[in-house]
Design a protein around this motif. Structure first.
Motif, PDB file in Angstrom:
ATOM      1  N   VAL A 234       0.885  -1.142   0.214  1.00 48.53           N
ATOM      2  CA  VAL A 234      -0.164  -0.010  -0.101  1.00 48.53           C
ATOM      3  C   VAL A 234       1.138   1.344  -0.112  1.00 48.53           C
ATOM      4  O   VAL A 234       1.662   1.451   1.009  1.00 48.53           O
ATOM      5  CB  VAL A 234      -0.755   0.172   1.248  1.00 48.53           C
ATOM      6  CG1 VAL A 234      -1.705   1.210   1.093  1.00 48.53           C
ATOM      7  CG2 VAL A 234      -1.757  -1.167   1.287  1.00 48.53           C
ATOM      8  N   ARG A 235       0.637   2.115  -0.848  1.00 47.15           N
ATOM      9  CA  ARG A 235       1.335   3.521  -1.096  1.00 47.15           C
ATOM     10  C   ARG A 235       0.474   4.618  -0.554  1.00 47.15           C
ATOM     11  O   ARG A 235      -0.913   4.528  -1.237  1.00 47.15           O
ATOM     12  CB  ARG A 235       1.866   3.683  -2.479  1.00 47.15           C
ATOM     13  CG  ARG A 235       3.025   2.644  -2.833  1.00 47.15           C
ATOM     14  CD  ARG A 235       3.438   3.150  -4.265  1.00 47.15           C
ATOM     15  NE  ARG A 235       4.733   2.494  -4.543  1.00 47.15           N
ATOM     16  CZ  ARG A 235       4.789   1.274  -5.433  1.00 47.15           C
ATOM     17  NH1 ARG A 235       3.618   0.943  -5.739  1.00 47.15           N
ATOM     18  NH2 ARG A 235       5.937   0.846  -5.418  1.00 47.15           N
ATOM     19  N   LEU A 236       0.695   5.474   0.661  1.00 48.21           N
ATOM     20  CA  LEU A 236      -0.151   6.457   0.757  1.00 48.21           C
ATOM     21  C   LEU A 236       0.511   7.520   0.270  1.00 48.21           C
ATOM     22  O   LEU A 236       1.684   8.226   0.617  1.00 48.21           O
ATOM     23  CB  LEU A 236      -0.119   6.633   2.347  1.00 48.21           C
ATOM     24  CG  LEU A 236      -0.537   5.257   3.225  1.00 48.21           C
ATOM     25  CD1 LEU A 236       0.110   5.280   4.656  1.00 48.21           C
ATOM     26  CD2 LEU A 236      -1.745   4.588   2.954  1.00 48.21           C
ATOM     27  N   VAL A 237      -0.391   8.105  -0.900  1.00 48.44           N
ATOM     28  CA  VAL A 237       0.342   9.146  -1.612  1.00 48.44           C
ATOM     29  C   VAL A 237      -0.436  10.495  -1.693  1.00 48.44           C
ATOM     30  O   VAL A 237      -1.633  10.603  -1.560  1.00 48.44           O
ATOM     31  CB  VAL A 237       0.056   8.567  -3.103  1.00 48.44           C
ATOM     32  CG1 VAL A 237       0.816   9.298  -4.199  1.00 48.44           C
ATOM     33  CG2 VAL A 237       0.700   7.199  -3.404  1.00 48.44           C
ATOM     34  N   GLY A 238       0.363  11.583  -1.690  1.00 47.35           N
ATOM     35  CA  GLY A 238      -0.029  12.855  -1.660  1.00 47.35           C
ATOM     36  C   GLY A 238      -0.350  13.152  -3.085  1.00 47.35           C
ATOM     37  O   GLY A 238       0.470  13.216  -4.007  1.00 47.35           O
ATOM     38  N   ALA A 239      -1.560  13.713  -3.476  1.00 44.95           N
ATOM     39  CA  ALA A 239      -2.089  14.081  -4.725  1.00 44.95           C
ATOM     40  C   ALA A 239      -1.790  15.539  -5.074  1.00 44.95           C
ATOM     41  O   ALA A 239      -2.111  15.851  -5.969  1.00 44.95           O
ATOM     42  CB  ALA A 239      -3.599  13.716  -4.894  1.00 44.95           C
TER      43      ALA A 239
ATOM     44  N   GLY B 218      -4.288  19.444  -6.474  1.00 45.40           N
ATOM     45  CA  GLY B 218      -5.485  19.367  -7.316  1.00 45.40           C
ATOM     46  C   GLY B 218      -5.121  19.140  -8.900  1.00 45.40           C
ATOM     47  O   GLY B 218      -5.689  18.711  -9.536  1.00 45.40           O
ATOM     48  N   ALA B 219      -4.114  20.118  -8.951  1.00 46.91           N
ATOM     49  CA  ALA B 219      -3.552  20.213 -10.426  1.00 46.91           C
ATOM     50  C   ALA B 219      -2.661  19.103 -10.739  1.00 46.91           C
ATOM     51  O   ALA B 219      -1.639  18.498  -9.863  1.00 46.91           O
ATOM     52  CB  ALA B 219      -2.886  21.511 -10.664  1.00 46.91           C
ATOM     53  N   ALA B 220      -2.688  18.423 -11.786  1.00 44.82           N
ATOM     54  CA  ALA B 220      -2.121  17.185 -12.145  1.00 44.82           C
ATOM     55  C   ALA B 220      -0.594  17.392 -12.233  1.00 44.82           C
ATOM     56  O   ALA B 220       0.249  16.670 -11.935  1.00 44.82           O
ATOM     57  CB  ALA B 220      -2.597  16.560 -13.305  1.00 44.82           C
ATOM     58  N   ASP B 221      -0.260  18.812 -12.798  1.00 45.32           N
ATOM     59  CA  ASP B 221       1.114  18.990 -13.041  1.00 45.32           C
ATOM     60  C   ASP B 221       1.883  19.347 -11.753  1.00 45.32           C
ATOM     61  O   ASP B 221       2.955  19.707 -11.674  1.00 45.32           O
ATOM     62  CB  ASP B 221       1.368  19.935 -14.036  1.00 45.32           C
ATOM     63  CG  ASP B 221       0.531  21.232 -13.658  1.00 45.32           C
ATOM     64  OD1 ASP B 221      -0.110  21.453 -12.544  1.00 45.32           O
ATOM     65  OD2 ASP B 221       0.851  22.307 -14.560  1.00 45.32           O
ATOM     66  N   LEU B 222       1.106  19.385 -10.602  1.00 49.44           N
ATOM     67  CA  LEU B 222       1.813  19.769  -9.162  1.00 49.44           C
ATOM     68  C   LEU B 222       2.170  18.112  -8.556  1.00 49.44           C
ATOM     69  O   LEU B 222       2.519  18.204  -7.230  1.00 49.44           O
ATOM     70  CB  LEU B 222       0.946  20.460  -8.311  1.00 49.44           C
ATOM     71  CG  LEU B 222       1.116  21.882  -8.567  1.00 49.44           C
ATOM     72  CD1 LEU B 222       0.301  22.710  -7.747  1.00 49.44           C
ATOM     73  CD2 LEU B 222       2.366  22.422  -8.646  1.00 49.44           C
ATOM     74  N   LEU B 223       1.819  16.996  -8.966  1.00 51.83           N
ATOM     75  CA  LEU B 223       2.012  15.749  -8.611  1.00 51.83           C
ATOM     76  C   LEU B 223       3.501  15.561  -8.676  1.00 51.83           C
ATOM     77  O   LEU B 223       4.259  16.091  -9.474  1.00 51.83           O
ATOM     78  CB  LEU B 223       1.586  14.858  -9.518  1.00 51.83           C
ATOM     79  CG  LEU B 223      -0.170  14.302  -9.161  1.00 51.83           C
ATOM     80  CD1 LEU B 223      -0.479  13.362 -10.386  1.00 51.83           C
ATOM     81  CD2 LEU B 223      -0.337  13.581  -7.965  1.00 51.83           C
ATOM     82  N   THR B 224       3.998  15.051  -7.681  1.00 50.53           N
ATOM     83  CA  THR B 224       5.587  14.672  -7.929  1.00 50.53           C
ATOM     84  C   THR B 224       5.836  13.598  -8.775  1.00 50.53           C
ATOM     85  O   THR B 224       4.823  12.804  -8.919  1.00 50.53           O
ATOM     86  CB  THR B 224       6.167  14.125  -6.402  1.00 50.53           C
ATOM     87  OG1 THR B 224       5.525  12.847  -5.887  1.00 50.53           O
ATOM     88  CG2 THR B 224       5.995  15.286  -5.302  1.00 50.53           C
ATOM     89  N   LEU B 225       6.887  13.278  -9.365  1.00 45.20           N
ATOM     90  CA  LEU B 225       7.217  12.412 -10.034  1.00 45.20           C
ATOM     91  C   LEU B 225       6.973  11.018  -9.630  1.00 45.20           C
ATOM     92  O   LEU B 225       6.606   9.950 -10.340  1.00 45.20           O
ATOM     93  CB  LEU B 225       8.495  12.505 -10.860  1.00 45.20           C
ATOM     94  CG  LEU B 225       9.106  11.430 -11.984  1.00 45.20           C
ATOM     95  CD1 LEU B 225       7.994  11.592 -13.022  1.00 45.20           C
ATOM     96  CD2 LEU B 225      10.386  11.691 -12.335  1.00 45.20           C
ATOM     97  N   ARG B 226       7.372  10.832  -8.343  1.00 45.39           N
ATOM     98  CA  ARG B 226       7.170   9.376  -7.580  1.00 45.39           C
ATOM     99  C   ARG B 226       5.644   9.200  -7.596  1.00 45.39           C
ATOM    100  O   ARG B 226       5.195   8.159  -7.687  1.00 45.39           O
ATOM    101  CB  ARG B 226       7.795   9.314  -6.231  1.00 45.39           C
ATOM    102  CG  ARG B 226       7.800   8.102  -5.670  1.00 45.39           C
ATOM    103  CD  ARG B 226       8.643   8.112  -4.158  1.00 45.39           C
ATOM    104  NE  ARG B 226       9.874   8.409  -4.373  1.00 45.39           N
ATOM    105  CZ  ARG B 226      10.715   8.652  -3.539  1.00 45.39           C
ATOM    106  NH1 ARG B 226      10.437   8.387  -2.244  1.00 45.39           N
ATOM    107  NH2 ARG B 226      11.994   9.010  -3.634  1.00 45.39           N
ATOM    108  N   ALA B 227       4.803  10.027  -7.319  1.00 49.13           N
ATOM    109  CA  ALA B 227       3.345  10.009  -6.862  1.00 49.13           C
ATOM    110  C   ALA B 227       2.844   9.661  -8.597  1.00 49.13           C
ATOM    111  O   ALA B 227       2.135   8.644  -8.456  1.00 49.13           O
ATOM    112  CB  ALA B 227       2.638  10.997  -6.502  1.00 49.13           C
TER     113      ALA B 227
END
Length: 256
Positions: free
Chosen positions: A10-15, A18-27
């Motif tokens: 299970v990965r507990l991931v920060g989204a 709300g903007a997709a381009d602010l996701l980290t590369l790992r996320a």
């Protein structure tokens, strides 16, 4: 679980905000590899669309003041899916470690022998600061940052007022829209000057973000905020009154 089946992870991931381009590369990589995706209500469709077509997607709610899936139910669901050998992503708005119950979920899963990984995300306060051109700390004016929520206990706003009234602290109040006026009055009563700058941002980090208020604590105490239902962040401190850093483009500003 059959003895030959290895449990999933299970990965507990920060989204992020709300903007997709602010996701980290790992996320991003985690979402793209998901076999089961449990997501909070604030995660937008553009991020959910990054998961594989065959991925099992389950909305878990978790929106302040609204009906949502109970935490024990979410815990059991993650455990059940992981025991089926699936790669499970628990997708949370913002950063999992900031009001995201990551400690509770990680402890539950680890107690049941499930491997976990926490992947951080951009939190709303950082997104608001970048988007509206103010820092969270500033030499000589803001030496500390306090993250808190505006929560009502027995009908009364609860907070550590001594900490919140620190003149050198930037106060970032999550989920505070409904309590903005009372929050301002309590801060003034606790010793924060009525002229302290304050700002209220709705949907920080998203293209539709708006600054609902820009002024002083005294003004916030009397303001009537008219948002569109997005998550609201209140920022109190000298940084909220600094001249905005120049941006290539910016969101709408609606000042009460």
């Amino acid at each position: 679980m059959p003895p030959e089946m290895k449990p999933g992870r299970v990965r507990l991931v920060g989204a992020g905000p709300g903007a997709a381009d602010l996701l980290t590369l790992r996320a991003l990589r985690a979402v793209e590899a998901a076999e089961a995706l449990l997501y909070d209500a604030l995660v937008p469709e553009e991020i959910l669309a990054l998961a594989p077509a065959a991925c099992l997607k389950i909305q878990t709610g978790k929106r302040a003041g609204r009906t949502s899936m109970a935490q024990p139910t979410i815990n059991r669901l993650m455990l059940r899916l992981a025991r089926r050998g699936l790669q499970v992503i628990r997708l949370k708005g913002g950063d999992p470690s900031i009001f995201g119950r990551v400690g509770e979920e990680a402890a539950f899963l680890q107690a049941h022998g499930i491997e976990i990984e926490v992947i951080p995300g951009v939190t709303a306060a950082c997104a608001a600061a970048a988007q509206f051109g103010f820092p969270l700390t500033h030499r000589g004016e803001a030496r500390r940052v306090v993250f808190t929520t505006a929560r009502l206990e027995a009908g009364t706003l609860s907070a550590d007022w001594a900490t919140a009234a620190d003149p050198e602290a930037t106060l970032c109040v999550y989920m505070g829209g409904a309590a903005a006026g009372e929050l301002a009055r309590r801060l003034i009563a606790a010793g924060r000057p009525a002229v302290t700058p304050a700002a209220v941002v709705e949907s920080a980090g998203r293209p539709e973000a708006r600054r609902l208020f820009a002024g002083s604590l005294a003004g916030l105490a009397e303001a009537r905020l008219a948002g569109e239902g997005g998550p609201v962040l209140i920022v109190v401190g000298e940084v909220a009154g600094l001249p905005a850093v120049q941006r290539l483009s910016g969101p709408r500003a609606v000042c009460a």
